[in-house]
Design a protein around this motif. Structure first.
Motif, short mmCIF file in Angstrom:
data_model
loop_
_atom_site.label_atom_id
_atom_site.label_comp_id
_atom_site.label_asym_id
_atom_site.label_seq_id
_atom_site.Cartn_x
_atom_site.Cartn_y
_atom_site.Cartn_z
N ASP A 1 0.82 -1.22 0.00
CA ASP A 1 0.00 0.00 0.00
C ASP A 1 0.84 1.26 0.00
N PHE A 2 1.98 1.18 0.68
CA PHE A 2 2.80 2.37 0.86
C PHE A 2 3.41 2.85 -0.46
N LEU A 3 4.04 1.93 -1.17
CA LEU A 3 4.80 2.34 -2.36
C LEU A 3 3.93 3.03 -3.42
N PRO A 4 2.76 2.45 -3.76
CA PRO A 4 1.93 3.15 -4.76
C PRO A 4 1.55 4.57 -4.34
N VAL A 5 1.29 4.75 -3.04
CA VAL A 5 0.93 6.11 -2.59
C VAL A 5 2.14 7.04 -2.74
N LEU A 6 3.31 6.54 -2.37
CA LEU A 6 4.50 7.38 -2.51
C LEU A 6 4.76 7.73 -3.99
N ILE A 7 4.52 6.78 -4.86
CA ILE A 7 4.69 7.07 -6.29
C ILE A 7 3.71 8.17 -6.72
N TYR A 8 2.49 8.01 -6.30
CA TYR A 8 1.48 8.99 -6.71
C TYR A 8 1.81 10.39 -6.16
N ILE A 9 2.21 10.42 -4.89
CA ILE A 9 2.58 11.70 -4.26
C ILE A 9 3.76 12.34 -5.01
N THR A 10 4.71 11.51 -5.39
CA THR A 10 5.88 12.03 -6.10
C THR A 10 5.48 12.60 -7.46
N ILE A 11 4.56 11.92 -8.12
CA ILE A 11 4.09 12.45 -9.40
C ILE A 11 3.37 13.79 -9.19
N LYS A 12 2.54 13.83 -8.17
CA LYS A 12 1.82 15.08 -7.90
C LYS A 12 2.79 16.20 -7.52
N ALA A 13 3.82 15.85 -6.75
CA ALA A 13 4.72 16.89 -6.22
C ALA A 13 5.76 17.33 -7.26
N ASN A 14 6.16 16.42 -8.11
CA ASN A 14 7.27 16.68 -9.04
C ASN A 14 8.40 17.43 -8.33
N PRO A 15 8.99 16.81 -7.33
CA PRO A 15 10.00 17.53 -6.53
C PRO A 15 11.17 17.99 -7.40
N PRO A 16 11.68 19.17 -7.14
CA PRO A 16 12.74 19.73 -7.99
C PRO A 16 14.02 18.90 -7.91
N GLN A 17 14.66 18.72 -9.03
CA GLN A 17 15.96 18.03 -9.11
C GLN A 17 15.98 16.72 -8.33
N LEU A 18 14.98 15.91 -8.58
CA LEU A 18 14.82 14.68 -7.82
C LEU A 18 16.06 13.80 -7.89
N HIS A 19 16.55 13.60 -9.10
CA HIS A 19 17.70 12.71 -9.26
C HIS A 19 18.92 13.24 -8.48
N SER A 20 19.22 14.51 -8.67
CA SER A 20 20.40 15.08 -8.00
C SER A 20 20.25 15.07 -6.49
N ASN A 21 19.06 15.32 -6.01
CA ASN A 21 18.85 15.31 -4.57
C ASN A 21 19.09 13.92 -3.99
N LEU A 22 18.56 12.89 -4.67
CA LEU A 22 18.75 11.53 -4.17
C LEU A 22 20.23 11.15 -4.20
N LYS A 23 20.89 11.52 -5.26
CA LYS A 23 22.30 11.19 -5.39
C LYS A 23 23.12 11.92 -4.32
N PHE A 24 22.81 13.18 -4.12
CA PHE A 24 23.51 14.00 -3.14
C PHE A 24 23.38 13.42 -1.73
N ILE A 25 22.18 13.02 -1.38
CA ILE A 25 21.97 12.44 -0.04
C ILE A 25 22.76 11.14 0.10
N GLN A 26 22.71 10.30 -0.91
CA GLN A 26 23.42 9.02 -0.84
C GLN A 26 24.93 9.21 -0.70
N LEU A 27 25.45 10.22 -1.40
CA LEU A 27 26.89 10.42 -1.39
C LEU A 27 27.39 11.19 -0.18
N PHE A 28 26.60 12.15 0.28
CA PHE A 28 27.15 13.10 1.23
C PHE A 28 26.50 13.11 2.61
N ARG A 29 25.47 12.31 2.82
CA ARG A 29 24.98 12.14 4.17
C ARG A 29 25.93 11.15 4.86
#
Lengths: 200, 389
Positions: free
Chosen positions: B189-217
């Protein structure tokens, strides 16, 4: 779908989380174990976990109740504690390609099927093959036939699952999240099979 | 869990800066300064930069534990110092380390454009999200959390945006399962809702943000629940990148048509800028995009008396399809110049007149969302003291 009695307690959990959890330090006495749950949607993956987490409930335990991530610490007889960090995965076909992101680095994979659904048993075998191909080589795998309380609707014979598990070097157990049968046994057996840093 | 302490983060960061101003920490300040300066000796490379940061944080943890200023300090105080350090250093190195390669920029743009198209037509049903979870107000909160991600430069705070979004979704799922006696929700149930929320939100620079967190957190913090929810958003990115007709509960032809219509609507939104100069009177998309047929309209020859109840479903779907195409067409035509002579022959005449008479407001509801998303972009809230080093 049946685990009507295993709803989480609303007040359970989060506030009591201890800060030491953040340290992420695992020594030989206190293991932190990533466990990933795989299986078709509707086989009761989350019910098994909620039953496990709830069944073990005591006020001092660090329990996190989320919808899809749960953790539970168990104490073994040799005074070792094991904190299971349980990663649920979405079982729908359309998300199958995403599973490697979740089982990467997992020490344990629990592959669940529903004993009343041969399709879900086939799907379980698919996951086992995937894990053998792409999972870490020393991953502990368990095959779990859930909904064992529905004996009258059984469509997957115990023998088939036993043979399959043996052939693939897995631990096999049938559980019922509804009645809590074999739930603790499942996790205890996993704990026994985990590779340990020997503390001699 | 880490993200319960978000409200106190500014306090602890101030505390970190105060300690760094203390005369006794002059050696630490020197190390930090030379670490930051050392980056200018190498060309930017995210893998190397990540390794250097992670090594530095580990080394500094040891240094701080043994440092007189932290003598007898609790585990929390040491932790706060490392958190403060991570935030300070990464804010200083942000422009070098965030979205620094052309490939990152390209990935960001591609997923953002794809989401923009999907926003036009993807509905919760297409991801089989049960109606009980369709809670607009909770979803909106979750979207806003995700959209805040660019308001922060520090990896920890970016990660917090993701965790907060996931937490809102979790609470919704949990409350629904309690109040309806529904089977407790898991990842199904969780994943489909997160997908839908992400589509609705279209968060800015999604790819770069995810990469940045993985590398620098700090690696020791990307564990447990935080790692799980970060992995979920990474898998959402992967799902959306690969999303095709088979990924949704939707007829394959319908998917293609909706994507095509969304592309047309997008082109129409871009169009006024393109064709405002008189030298560019022929928008290139005009010929290739406007014929979007391929779908039957089986009731064109039908007589009312011969329709059956079974036809209603199909009729309604065809009706919706026509209305959608009509709205898109309205907008496309308005985006072209309003000079009838330059429109394709098929659009002249009644349809064109009708479009010209229509008020502007009825056109495309998705437009409003987009404006809002862009409004929250790049809102900079960092308060890193410039005077420290």
């Amino acid at each position: 779908m049946g685990c009507s009695s295993s709803l989480p307690d609303r007040n359970n959990g989060r506030l009591g989380v201890l800060s030491s959890e953040n340290s992420g330090v695992a020594d030989s006495k206190n293991l932190r174990v990533k466990l990933v749950l795989l299986g078709d949607s509707g086989v009761g993956k989350s019910c098994i976990v909620l039953r496990f987490v709830r069944g073990q409930f005591d006020p001092t335990s660090k329990v996190t109740v989320g919808a899809s991530f749960l953790s539970q610490t168990i104490a073994l007889q040799d005074s070792t504690t094991i904190k299971f960090e349980i990663w649920d995965t979405a079982g729908q076909e359309r998300y199958a390609a995403l599973a490697p992101l979740y089982y990467r680095g997992a020490a344990v994979a629990v592959v669940v099927y529903d004993i009343t659904s041969p399709d879900s048993f086939n799907k379980a075998q698919y996951w086992v093959k995937e894990l053998q191909k792409h999972g870490s080589p020393d991953i502990v795998m368990a095959l779990v036939g859930n909904k064992a309380d529905l004996q009258n609707n059984r469509e997957v014979p115990v023998q088939d699952a036993v043979e399959y598990a043996e052939k693939n070097g897995m631990f096999f157990i049938e559980t019922s999240a509804k009645t809590a049968d074999n739930i603790n046994e499942l996790f205890e057996e996993i704990a026994k099979r985990l590779p340990r840093v020997s503390s001699s | 869990m880490d993200f319960t302490s978000s409200s106190s983060s500014s306090l602890t960061f101030t505390d970190f800066l105060d300690r760094m101003r203390h005369p006794a920490s002059v050696d630490l300040v020197r190390s930090i300064k030379s670490f930051i300066v050392s980056f200018s000796f190498h060309s930017a490379n995210s893998e190397n930069d990540s390794k250097r940061l992670q090594d530095f944080l580990l080394a500094m943890e040891t240094t701080i534990k043994d440092h007189p200023l932290w003598a007898g300090a609790s585990w929390e105080e040491i932790d706060n110092a490392i958190e403060g350090l991570e935030k300070y250093v990464m804010t200083k190195l942000f422009s070098r380390t965030f979205a620094c390669s052309p490939e990152d920029a390209k990935s960001d743009q591609e997923i953002s454009e794809k989401i923009f198209l999907l926003q036009h037509f993807v509905r919760p049903e297409h991801l089989d999200i049960p109606a009980v979870y369709q809670n607009e107000s909770a979803w909106l909160i979750a979207e806003k959390e995700l959209q805040k991600i660019n308001a922060f430069k520090a990896p920890r705070e970016k990660l917090l945006c993701i965790l907060n979004c996931c937490r809102v979704i979790n609470n919704l799922l949990l409350n629904v399962s309690i109040s309806t006696n529904h089977v407790p929700a898991g990842a199904d149930d969780f994943l489909p809702v997160l997908i839908y929320i992400t589509i609705k939100a279209n968060p800015p620079q999604l790819h770069s943000n995810l990469k940045f967190i993985q590398l620098f957190r700090q690696q020791s913090k990307v564990i447990s629940e935080a790692a799980y929810y970060l992995t979920n958003l990474i898998s959402v990115e992967s799902f959306i990148n690969g999303l095709d007709a088979n990924s949704l509960s939707m007829d394959a032809n319908e998917f293609q048509e909706k994507m095509q219509a969304a592309r047309l609507a997008k082109a129409a939104q871009v169009a006024p800028r393109n064709i405002s100069t008189p030298r560019d009177p022929q928008p290139v998309y005009c010929d290739k995009e406007i014929h979007m047929g391929g779908r039957h309209y089986p009731f064109m020859e039908a007589e009312a008396g011969k329709l059956t109840v079974e036809d209603v479903h199909k009729l309604l779907s065809v009706y919706k399809d026509v209305v959608n195409k009509y709205s898109v067409l309205c907008q496309a035509v308005r985006g072209l110049s309003l000079n009838k002579e330059k429109l394709p022959v098929a659009l002249r005449g009644d349809l064109c007149d009708c479009i010209l008479e229509h008020p502007r407001a009825d056109c495309n509801p998705a437009e409003q969302d987009v404006v809002e998303v862009e409004g929250t972009k790049e809102k900079e809230k960092e308060t890193v003291s410039a005077g420290l080093l």
